[in-house]
Design a protein around this motif. Structure first.
Motif, PDB file in Angstrom:
ATOM      1  N   LEU A  67      11.244  12.229 -13.579  1.00  0.00           N
ATOM      2  CA  LEU A  67      10.215  10.752 -14.562  1.00  0.00           C
ATOM      3  C   LEU A  67       9.481  11.110 -14.484  1.00  0.00           C
ATOM      4  O   LEU A  67       8.565  10.697 -15.053  1.00  0.00           O
ATOM      5  N   SER A  68       8.548  11.792 -13.077  1.00  0.00           N
ATOM      6  CA  SER A  68       7.304  12.383 -13.590  1.00  0.00           C
ATOM      7  C   SER A  68       7.129  13.410 -14.449  1.00  0.00           C
ATOM      8  O   SER A  68       6.010  12.928 -15.469  1.00  0.00           O
ATOM      9  N   SER A  69       7.310  14.315 -14.161  1.00  0.00           N
ATOM     10  CA  SER A  69       7.276  15.176 -15.330  1.00  0.00           C
ATOM     11  C   SER A  69       8.000  14.712 -16.898  1.00  0.00           C
ATOM     12  O   SER A  69       6.761  15.188 -17.708  1.00  0.00           O
ATOM     13  N   PHE A  70       9.017  14.291 -16.557  1.00  0.00           N
ATOM     14  CA  PHE A  70       9.300  13.543 -18.422  1.00  0.00           C
ATOM     15  C   PHE A  70       7.758  12.904 -18.493  1.00  0.00           C
ATOM     16  O   PHE A  70       7.613  12.739 -19.619  1.00  0.00           O
ATOM     17  N   LEU A  71       7.750  11.729 -18.022  1.00  0.00           N
ATOM     18  CA  LEU A  71       6.331  10.674 -18.236  1.00  0.00           C
ATOM     19  C   LEU A  71       5.505  11.523 -18.904  1.00  0.00           C
ATOM     20  O   LEU A  71       4.816  11.599 -19.539  1.00  0.00           O
ATOM     21  N   VAL A  99      15.556  11.587 -26.418  1.00  0.00           N
ATOM     22  CA  VAL A  99      16.166  10.254 -26.635  1.00  0.00           C
ATOM     23  C   VAL A  99      16.831   9.768 -25.406  1.00  0.00           C
ATOM     24  O   VAL A  99      17.093   8.984 -24.377  1.00  0.00           O
ATOM     25  N   GLU A 100      17.919  11.096 -25.209  1.00  0.00           N
ATOM     26  CA  GLU A 100      18.789  11.068 -24.557  1.00  0.00           C
ATOM     27  C   GLU A 100      18.249  10.924 -23.181  1.00  0.00           C
ATOM     28  O   GLU A 100      19.278  10.683 -22.079  1.00  0.00           O
ATOM     29  N   LYS A 101      17.440  11.985 -22.581  1.00  0.00           N
ATOM     30  CA  LYS A 101      16.899  12.038 -21.149  1.00  0.00           C
ATOM     31  C   LYS A 101      16.178  10.914 -20.750  1.00  0.00           C
ATOM     32  O   LYS A 101      15.895  10.770 -19.913  1.00  0.00           O
ATOM     33  N   TRP A 102      15.509  10.059 -21.570  1.00  0.00           N
ATOM     34  CA  TRP A 102      14.803   8.886 -21.561  1.00  0.00           C
ATOM     35  C   TRP A 102      15.167   7.868 -20.984  1.00  0.00           C
ATOM     36  O   TRP A 102      15.571   7.081 -20.607  1.00  0.00           O
ATOM     37  N   GLU A 103      16.925   8.055 -21.811  1.00  0.00           N
ATOM     38  CA  GLU A 103      17.636   6.633 -21.612  1.00  0.00           C
ATOM     39  C   GLU A 103      18.413   6.338 -20.368  1.00  0.00           C
ATOM     40  O   GLU A 103      18.663   5.767 -19.300  1.00  0.00           O
ATOM     41  N   ILE A 104      18.480   7.981 -19.813  1.00  0.00           N
ATOM     42  CA  ILE A 104      18.878   8.550 -18.021  1.00  0.00           C
ATOM     43  C   ILE A 104      17.399   7.362 -17.210  1.00  0.00           C
ATOM     44  O   ILE A 104      18.443   7.041 -16.587  1.00  0.00           O
ATOM     45  N   LEU A 105      16.435   8.564 -17.699  1.00  0.00           N
ATOM     46  CA  LEU A 105      16.043   8.454 -16.522  1.00  0.00           C
ATOM     47  C   LEU A 105      15.492   6.534 -16.152  1.00  0.00           C
ATOM     48  O   LEU A 105      15.140   5.925 -15.521  1.00  0.00           O
ATOM     49  N   ILE A 158       4.536   3.591 -14.384  1.00  0.00           N
ATOM     50  CA  ILE A 158       4.311   4.823 -13.446  1.00  0.00           C
ATOM     51  C   ILE A 158       3.805   4.824 -12.384  1.00  0.00           C
ATOM     52  O   ILE A 158       3.511   6.267 -12.329  1.00  0.00           O
ATOM     53  N   VAL A 159       3.822   3.700 -11.886  1.00  0.00           N
ATOM     54  CA  VAL A 159       3.520   4.207 -10.276  1.00  0.00           C
ATOM     55  C   VAL A 159       4.432   5.446  -9.440  1.00  0.00           C
ATOM     56  O   VAL A 159       4.458   6.214  -8.974  1.00  0.00           O
ATOM     57  N   GLN A 210       7.194   2.940 -24.956  1.00  0.00           N
ATOM     58  CA  GLN A 210       5.902   2.827 -26.109  1.00  0.00           C
ATOM     59  C   GLN A 210       5.234   1.827 -25.101  1.00  0.00           C
ATOM     60  O   GLN A 210       4.068   1.783 -25.807  1.00  0.00           O
ATOM     61  N   GLY A 211       5.458   0.346 -24.435  1.00  0.00           N
ATOM     62  CA  GLY A 211       4.655   0.105 -23.986  1.00  0.00           C
ATOM     63  C   GLY A 211       3.572   1.117 -22.846  1.00  0.00           C
ATOM     64  O   GLY A 211       2.579   1.094 -22.008  1.00  0.00           O
ATOM     65  N   ILE A 212       4.176   2.364 -22.332  1.00  0.00           N
ATOM     66  CA  ILE A 212       3.780   2.764 -20.789  1.00  0.00           C
ATOM     67  C   ILE A 212       2.669   3.937 -22.034  1.00  0.00           C
ATOM     68  O   ILE A 212       1.406   4.175 -21.129  1.00  0.00           O
TER      69      ILE A 212
END
Length: 312
Positions: free
Chosen positions: A62-66, A83-89, A130-131, A226-228
Motif C-alpha cells: 500500500l505504501s509503495s503504491f500510494l 487499476v487492477e492493483k488499486w482495486e485489490i489494495l 494515508i495513515v 482521487q480523494g487521496i
C-alpha cells in the motif's frame, strides 16, 4: 483468504512490552488507551485478507503504491495494471476499516451532506489509507482509539457543563484538544505522527469535495484514489502563509490551534485530558470560539503551528 497472525504484527511489540511493564491495575490515561488499542489490534488480527500473506506485506504494498502511483497522478491516468492493483489494495484496506474503524462523527456527516456524498466514509478512508501507508495499521488502530475516546468525552463535557451544541464552541475545542491529547498518549503514536494525522484530517476535506463534486458516479475505489491524490496535492501546495490562510476559515484555524494544545499538554503532567484542558483554557492556549481572537491572530497562530514555527 488469509487471516493476519498477531505474531506478524511486529509494530505491536512496543505495546506488549508496555502492557507488561504497567500492569493491569494501572488506570492512567495511557493505559486506558493501551487497553483499547489491544482490543482493536485483536480485531485487526482477525481481518480476512486476499492476496497477502501478512499485514506487513499489505502495508508495504500500500505504501509503495500510494507513493509511486496514487499520490502522483489522477485515477484516469492509471494503467490497466495499476487499476487492477488499486482495486485489490483498496478492497483489502476496506477489510481493515470494517474491522477497526469507528462510526462517522457528526462533523464528517455534516461534510457528507454538504457535498451530497454518495460514499459516506470517504473522508475517514482518505485519512486512514494515508495513515496506514505511512505508519501502518496498528497506528491507524491507535488513531481510532483516540477518536472514540474524544467523541465519547465530548458528550460527557457537553452534558456536564450544560452546552446544547458541539460545533465551534468550547465543546468543539475540548474534542479537538482531547483527540490530539489521546493521539499522543496512545503508545503507537509519536507527537510528530499525531501532528501529521491531525493536519491530514483538516486537509482531507478538500479531497472529499474534489472526488464527490468531480466524480459523482465513480466507483468507491476511484473516489478514494482521487480523494487521496487531491488531499496530498493541496497539502503539498500549501507552503506559504497566504496560501494556507486562503484555504481555511476561522473554524479551521481554531482546530489547528486546539489540536496543537492537546498534543502539548499531554506531556505536562496533568492527571487527564479534562484537567489538562482546564489548564490550557486558563492559560489562554485554547480557542473556544472562532471569534475569540482576531482573525489575523487566529490565522497567523494556526499557520505558525502548521509550519512548525510555534509549539505550546
Amino acid at each position: 483468504m488469509k487471516k493476519v497472525s498477531l505474531a506478524l504484527l511486529s509494530s505491536f511489540t512496543a505495546y506488549s512490552i508496555f502492557a507488561s511493564a504497567v500492569g493491569a491495575s494501572s488506570i492512567s490515561d495511557a493505559n486506558i488507551s493501551a487497553e483499547m488499542l489491544e482490543t482493536r489490534v485483536e480485531q485487526l488480527a482477525q481481518t480476512d485478507f486476499n492476496n497477502y500473506v501478512s499485514i506487513n506485506e499489505f502495508e508495504s504494498e500500500l505504501s509503495s503504491f500510494l507513493n509511486n502511483v496514487v499520490l502522483v497522478k489522477e485515477y484516469q491516468y492509471f494503467t490497466p495494471e495499476e487499476v487492477e492493483k488499486w482495486e485489490i489494495l483498496s478492497s483489502n484496506f476496506q477489510a481493515i476499516q470494517s474491522s477497526i474503524a469507528p462510526a462517522q462523527t457528526a462533523s464528517t456527516a455534516s461534510l457528507n451532506a454538504a457535498v451530497n456524498n454518495t460514499y459516506p466514509n470517504l473522508q475517514r478512508d482518505i485519512e486512514g489509507a494515508i495513515v496506514t501507508s505511512k505508519y501502518g495499521a496498528v497506528v491507524l488502530a491507535g488513531v481510532y482509539v483516540a477518536t472514540d475516546r474524544a467523541n465519547e468525552e465530548q458528550q460527557v463535557y457537553k452534558n456536564r457543563y450544560g452546552f446544547t451544541t458541539t460545533q465551534e464552541n468550547e465543546v468543539d475545542a475540548f474534542r479537538h484538544f482531547s483527540w490530539n491529547y489521546h493521539l499522543t498518549d496512545t503508545i503507537t503514536i509519536t507527537r510528530g505522527a499525531a501532528t501529521f494525522i491531525a493536519d491530514n484530517h483538516e486537509f482531507s476535506a478538500f479531497g472529499v469535495r474534489y472526488a464527490e463534486n468531480n466524480f459523482p458516479t465513480a466507483t468507491a475505489a476511484t473516489k478514494l484514489a482521487q480523494g487521496i491524490y487531491y488531499t496530498n496535492k493541496v497539502k503539498g501546495e500549501t507552503n506559504t502563509a497566504s496560501k494556507f490562510k486562503s484555504l481555511f476559515v476561522n473554524s479551521n484555524f481554531m482546530d489547528f490551534n486546539n489540536n496543537e494544545a492537546g498534543r502539548a499538554y499531554e506531556s505536562k503532567g496533568y492527571k487527564d485530558n479534562y484537567e489538562a484542558f482546564a489548564a490550557a483554557k486558563s492559560n489562554g492556549h485554547v480557542t473556544t470560539s472562532p471569534s475569540q481572537w482576531t482573525s489575523s491572530k487566529l490565522s497567523s497562530r494556526a499557520y505558525d503551528i502548521y509550519s512548525g514555527a510555534f509549539k505550546y
